[in-house]
Structures are given as structure tokens and as C-alpha cells.
Motif scaffolding. Sequence first.
Motif, PDB file in Angstrom:
ATOM      1  N   TYR A   1       4.334 -37.880   5.448  1.00 38.61           N
ATOM      2  CA  TYR A   1       4.395 -36.762   6.401  1.00 38.61           C
ATOM      3  C   TYR A   1       5.776 -36.108   6.372  1.00 38.61           C
ATOM      4  O   TYR A   1       5.898 -34.900   6.190  1.00 38.61           O
ATOM      5  CB  TYR A   1       4.090 -37.264   7.814  1.00 38.61           C
ATOM      6  CG  TYR A   1       4.306 -36.220   8.911  1.00 38.61           C
ATOM      7  CD1 TYR A   1       3.276 -35.369   9.292  1.00 38.61           C
ATOM      8  CD2 TYR A   1       5.541 -36.079   9.535  1.00 38.61           C
ATOM      9  CE1 TYR A   1       3.473 -34.408  10.280  1.00 38.61           C
ATOM     10  CE2 TYR A   1       5.747 -35.115  10.515  1.00 38.61           C
ATOM     11  CZ  TYR A   1       4.712 -34.295  10.889  1.00 38.61           C
ATOM     12  OH  TYR A   1       4.906 -33.338  11.848  1.00 38.61           O
TER      13      TYR A   1
ATOM     14  N   ILE B   1      -3.022 -32.341   9.406  1.00 40.74           N
ATOM     15  CA  ILE B   1      -3.699 -33.558   8.931  1.00 40.74           C
ATOM     16  C   ILE B   1      -3.212 -34.785   9.703  1.00 40.74           C
ATOM     17  O   ILE B   1      -4.009 -35.638  10.105  1.00 40.74           O
ATOM     18  CB  ILE B   1      -3.479 -33.738   7.407  1.00 40.74           C
ATOM     19  CG1 ILE B   1      -4.227 -32.630   6.662  1.00 40.74           C
ATOM     20  CG2 ILE B   1      -3.955 -35.107   6.937  1.00 40.74           C
ATOM     21  CD1 ILE B   1      -3.825 -32.454   5.217  1.00 40.74           C
TER      22      ILE B   1
ATOM     23  N   GLU C   1       1.862 -43.259   5.284  1.00 40.92           N
ATOM     24  CA  GLU C   1       1.512 -41.921   5.796  1.00 40.92           C
ATOM     25  C   GLU C   1       2.690 -41.271   6.518  1.00 40.92           C
ATOM     26  O   GLU C   1       2.906 -40.064   6.408  1.00 40.92           O
ATOM     27  CB  GLU C   1       0.320 -42.006   6.754  1.00 40.92           C
ATOM     28  CG  GLU C   1      -1.023 -42.232   6.072  1.00 40.92           C
ATOM     29  CD  GLU C   1      -2.125 -42.616   7.046  1.00 40.92           C
ATOM     30  OE1 GLU C   1      -3.304 -42.582   6.645  1.00 40.92           O
ATOM     31  OE2 GLU C   1      -1.817 -42.954   8.207  1.00 40.92           O
TER      32      GLU C   1
ATOM     33  N   LYS D   1      -5.540 -37.320  11.868  1.00 36.93           N
ATOM     34  CA  LYS D   1      -5.598 -38.769  11.632  1.00 36.93           C
ATOM     35  C   LYS D   1      -5.264 -39.521  12.920  1.00 36.93           C
ATOM     36  O   LYS D   1      -5.973 -40.436  13.324  1.00 36.93           O
ATOM     37  CB  LYS D   1      -4.584 -39.166  10.557  1.00 36.93           C
ATOM     38  CG  LYS D   1      -5.089 -38.949   9.155  1.00 36.93           C
ATOM     39  CD  LYS D   1      -4.038 -39.430   8.170  1.00 36.93           C
ATOM     40  CE  LYS D   1      -4.486 -39.166   6.736  1.00 36.93           C
ATOM     41  NZ  LYS D   1      -3.374 -39.295   5.801  1.00 36.93           N
TER      42      LYS D   1
ATOM     43  N   ALA E   1      -0.161 -27.523   7.165  1.00 36.59           N
ATOM     44  CA  ALA E   1      -1.302 -28.364   6.788  1.00 36.59           C
ATOM     45  C   ALA E   1      -0.955 -29.844   6.964  1.00 36.59           C
ATOM     46  O   ALA E   1      -1.773 -30.635   7.447  1.00 36.59           O
ATOM     47  CB  ALA E   1      -1.692 -28.076   5.341  1.00 36.59           C
ATOM     48  N   THR E   2       0.270 -30.212   6.594  1.00 34.81           N
ATOM     49  CA  THR E   2       0.699 -31.610   6.727  1.00 34.81           C
ATOM     50  C   THR E   2       0.625 -32.057   8.182  1.00 34.81           C
ATOM     51  O   THR E   2       0.101 -33.125   8.494  1.00 34.81           O
ATOM     52  CB  THR E   2       2.160 -31.755   6.224  1.00 34.81           C
ATOM     53  OG1 THR E   2       2.188 -31.373   4.868  1.00 34.81           O
ATOM     54  CG2 THR E   2       2.646 -33.183   6.382  1.00 34.81           C
TER      55      THR E   2
END
Lengths: 398, 307
Positions: free
Chosen positions: B100, A11, B96, A15, A7-8
Amino acid sequence: MNLIIIATDFIASLKTYLRSKGTLFWSFAFPVLLILLFGAIFSGGGGKYTLYVKNYDYENGEFIANILKNSTENFYPIGNFTNIYDTIYSQFNSSGVVRIKVIGKDFARNSEELDEYIKKHKIKAIMIIPQNYGFKLGNAIAKENASLAENITLMLDPSDAQANNVITSVVTQFMSQSNLFISGGENFFRFNTKSIIQERYEFIDFFVPGVIALTVMTNNIFGSIERNTKYRKNGILRKLSTTPITRGEWIMAKMLFMLFLSFISTFIILSVGIFVWGVSIKINIYAFLLIISTSFAFSGIGMIITRFVKEEETASSAGSAITFPMMFLAGTFFPLEMMPSFLQTIAKFLPLYYVNEGLRDAMIVGDSYGALVNTLIIFTFAIMVFAIGVAITKWKED
Amino acid sequence: MEYAIEVENLTKIYGDLKAVDNISFKIKKGEIFAFLGPNGAGKTTTVEMIEGIRTPTSGRIKVLGYDIKKNMKYIKERIGVLPQEFTSFEKLTVRETIVYFSRLYKNRANIDEIIELIDLRDKENVMYYQLSGGLKQRVGVAISLVNNPDIVFLDEPTTGLDPKARRDVWHVIEGLKKQEKTVFLTTHYMEEAEYLADHIAIIHKGKIVAEGSLDELIKKYGEKSILSIKGCRTEEVIRLLKKFGYSDMEAKNGDVEIKISKGDAVMNILLHLKEEGLYYREIDIKNSDLEDVFLNLTGARLKEEMK
């Protein structure tokens, strides 16, 4: 498989993708632009739809017109015509969006001849008025019993949704107005519809599945080229190989994202096709399977390319060298029948050909057998190239 | 368990080239270990074998006491890596990016603490591609800390940076030592090894040619320090110092150069000059450095090209 990791990465891909204006343009705006442009170029006609009429009752029209003219109650104005049917034709023509074309009395004399005639002239919309229609209608009006009147039949080609909408609404409007005149709304005039199955479709019907195939192909092939060259050069693959994420999880996350992208592109292209050009789409399981298989197949091809060409720019050129000729040779933009036979033979060796054919069978023609065969071909091809691609893509350095 | 990393007889062969030639070394926990050598010496090949990116031709590697052949999955959770020439995802912000990489691990450090430690607070919402080279490297160090690792590998973290940005990265690395992390640093800048390292291994053509602390290396392989007494009466000065047992001296247009081995020799010499009332304009001390060490060991220069 660790779902949080997948999922990370999904996403992060999303983005990154949404922030890259260039890729956004090529995967969404460009196909939409193609469809709008080509649709506009090839949508013939000045906005009028031809409605053929086969009238088996025309000869009685004059007689009925006389009766109506001589009747004391002038309940149906027939204008300057001597035949009631001419009045009706003129009313349709005056709608401005429908052009009436009458089939002469010596043609299509019975229903078999009519079927033949429809096929031969590639008719997409026809109104059929049965014999003695006028008398039965008159009888029904005199007895004030609408059920004694007969139906007019409207035959339409379902592939041209926009024309069908216009024609149906013009006919409906005419009939409800006439019914109001005669009886205050009872259904003396009425019609039923039948479909004409024509083998030939509008260009845009042909074009939309082609653009979907093209977009899914380029997104996946260039997506996988970028991942395998840029991420290798930037050290991202080396970095990831020192973290707990496995190669399997990473490929899974990327493919989920690519599938997501493929379906979004398909949805947008279809929406434009349907709402702007009135393409009528049949969605079935084969369309889904084809898009999934196509995504895997071309991601696999991208991986194979980057196994041999490590530089991002060179690999992109290699990708273009594969996709660009394929786009033209596999019948994406125009039917293969238009091309010389040796090119048609070449097309049979191109994976995109089967995607194009399969999507057309599945989405437009509704030919499940053809769709199944093409899906199986692409599915098998996808398993092969993707497996090779995964096997030869290494994270580790030598 | 005293050692963070133990390497025994490690070899990596590519075709005819022995990129890494039977090297062995140990790194103690909590120290900054610098692997110093010119480009192509085998630094990155070695560090990438320890990180599990490359497979050794032969030899044994233990990380935190675990053999990497069998326990890489466990080791990955406890090491943080900044690969050579690393560029992260361009269109993710600093925060981010850190998030991550953090989510890839079971053990996650507090992200705000990392941002604070690496001094990225005012850049956390800036896209990675908009950062300067120095900031990019600092983000690279930050993401090597997301799992609160015991060992941090930094492969040429300051290559291509300007002096100011290099200093900033150095401060970040000094900060890691305070966090009691073991740092494995590869570099071809001797100043970097001199400034940061507790322990230095010098690698040349795939072999470790010398190993030890900075002082040990200079003592063993360096030149003596040179004290220059400038603008003096050279003959008188030489005569005086000979009296006190100094021999390795040279006179050069009004200057005297004396080779000395001990730090307190400088004080003594100046004292003798003062007692005799001998005038001099200025003094200058040139200490031996790793460049001399490397030159003496290999006959080659460390900085083969100056940019």
C-alpha cells in the motif's frame, strides 16, 4: 490526481472493510434484517388477496345458466349455482389465494361512480364485467367467432407486485381453462388490464426507502468519524502527510469507496424489498443523485464532528446523538402524518427528512417533481457541509 | 553536498510555550543521528517540522540541500518516516501494508528485499493487528523504506517495547546504516543513543544543550571513570598509587575507589599492584554514561520515570 494512488487506497479500504465483520453487519445484514422483520410484522392478511368484482351483467347470469343447463351438449359445467357468475366466483375462491368480494348492484352504477368507489375503498384489484357480457359471449360461441366476445377488465395497483402476480395468474388460469372447455383453446374468455393509481402504499413500500436513507447516512457519518479520529490517533494521517499522496487524492479515494458502499447497500436493500416483499421500484436519475448527495452530506457532517471531538469513542457518541433522533424524527420508519404537528415541523429541519421524502418520490411514487425538489435540497446541503468538512479537516498538526 | 539535513535557528511557539527554541544543527549523510531528550523536550516537534507535518514559527530547514518550504513535494519522495506511536491499518497483512505505502511513491524499492532486510519473511501474511509491539514497529520501519529513501526518520521507534524487541529494532536500524542511509532517530533511552548513534544532540526544554559523538560528550560533560579495587589492604594500595601520582582516591570498607580519566590507567594500576604483590579480590570499572552527561548539563535526570 494520481489514479494509481486513488486505486491503491480504494482497494485497501475495500479489503479492510470486508475483513471487519462488525461494520459488514451494520451496513448490510442489519438493514436487511430490519426489512425482513418489519416486512413480516406489517404484511397483513393470511396470504389471500382480495379481488373486488363489479359485475354489470349479473342479472343475466341466471338466464345464461338456464340455457347452459338445458342445452343438450353439457359443454360448460355450472355446478349447483343458478347463476353462471356465482359459478365463476366460486371457482376463483376455490383457488385458495384469491378472495372474491362482489360490489352490490346499487353501488358504483357507472364508470364514474366506480372510480370514486375504488378510491374511497382503497381497492387494489378489481375485475369489471361489462353489461351484456354473457349474451355477447354466447353469441360468439354460437357463431364460433371469438372476436365477437367482450373483454373483462382487470384493474390493478402496480405498487403491489406480489398481489398483482397472484391475481393475474389466477384469472389467466381460469380463462384459459374455460377456453379449453369451450373451443379447445380459442380466446372467447379474455381480459385486459388497467392500473389503479392509489395514493396509499403498503408499509413496506414506505419502509424500504427509509432503510436505504438510514443505511447510507450511518455508513457515511461513522465512516468519516472513524477515518478522522482513529487514523489521526494511530498516526496514519501524519504518516500519509509525509508521503506523496495529497489530501485531495485521499478524500477522493475515500469518497469513491463510500459511494461504492452506498450503492451496494442500496442494491441489497432494494433486492430484499423486491424479491421478498414484492415492492415495486422505479429507478430514475433522482434516486442516484440523492444517494450520491446523501453520502457527501453525511461524510461532511462526520468531518465537522471530528473537527471538534477528537476522541474516537466520543465522536462516535456524537454521531449517534445526531443520527439516532433524526432516524425517528425524519419519518424513516413511520409516516410523519402519524406524529404531532410540532414534530412534523421539526422534521422539516432535518436533512434525513428530505432524503426519505426524495427517495420515496423517486423510487416508489414516481413523483419526479417531488424527487427533483428534494434532490436539490439535499444536493445544496451536501455541497455546503462537505465543503466545510474538507476545509476544516487538517492533516498537518499545529 | 555534505549534509543530509541542515537546521538553522528553528523555533516553534505554542501560545506562551517555546516548544523549540532557536536550535541549529547539521546531520551528515550516512550517519545515525540521535536526538536525545526526555518526554516533552521538543524532539517530536522538531522532527515533525523537518518532515513537513508541522510548520515552523521561524527558522530554516534544508533537507538534502533543498529548502523544505519550496521543495516538499520532491523531498517527500526521498525521505521515509516512522511517526511517533504509529499504528498501521489493522486489517491489512504485513505485505499488503508495505505494498500500500509503496504504491504511493514514484520510486519504489523491491518489496521482497525490504521484507528480507527487516526480517519479516515469516510474518508477511499475518494481519497487522495480530503482531506484537516489536513486530509492529519493524513493519513501521519497513514502510518507511518503500521508496528507497536517502533519509529515514524514526520517532521513538522503541518506546514501550520489551528489551528483546528493542534489541531487534536496533539491529534493523544498524542494518539501515549498512545501506548507507542517513537515520534521524529520536529517543529518550540513553542506551539507544549510546548503542546506535554516530552523532548525538541532547535536547532539553526546547534547546540543544550539547552535541557530538558519544566519546566527545562523555569526555566533555561526563564524570571520570571509577575503578574499584575490592577486597584489598586499602592503606597499602593508596600509599602505592600515590607514589605513582594518582590522587583522586577513596577508601571504603576494604575497597579503594580511584577516579581515572584515561582507559590505559587501568592497565597501569593493575600492573603496579602486581609488581608490589598486593592482593585484591576483584576489580570493577564504572564508566560515565549519557545519564551522567545529561545530569551534569541540566541537573535533571533523563529517566524521570522508570517503568
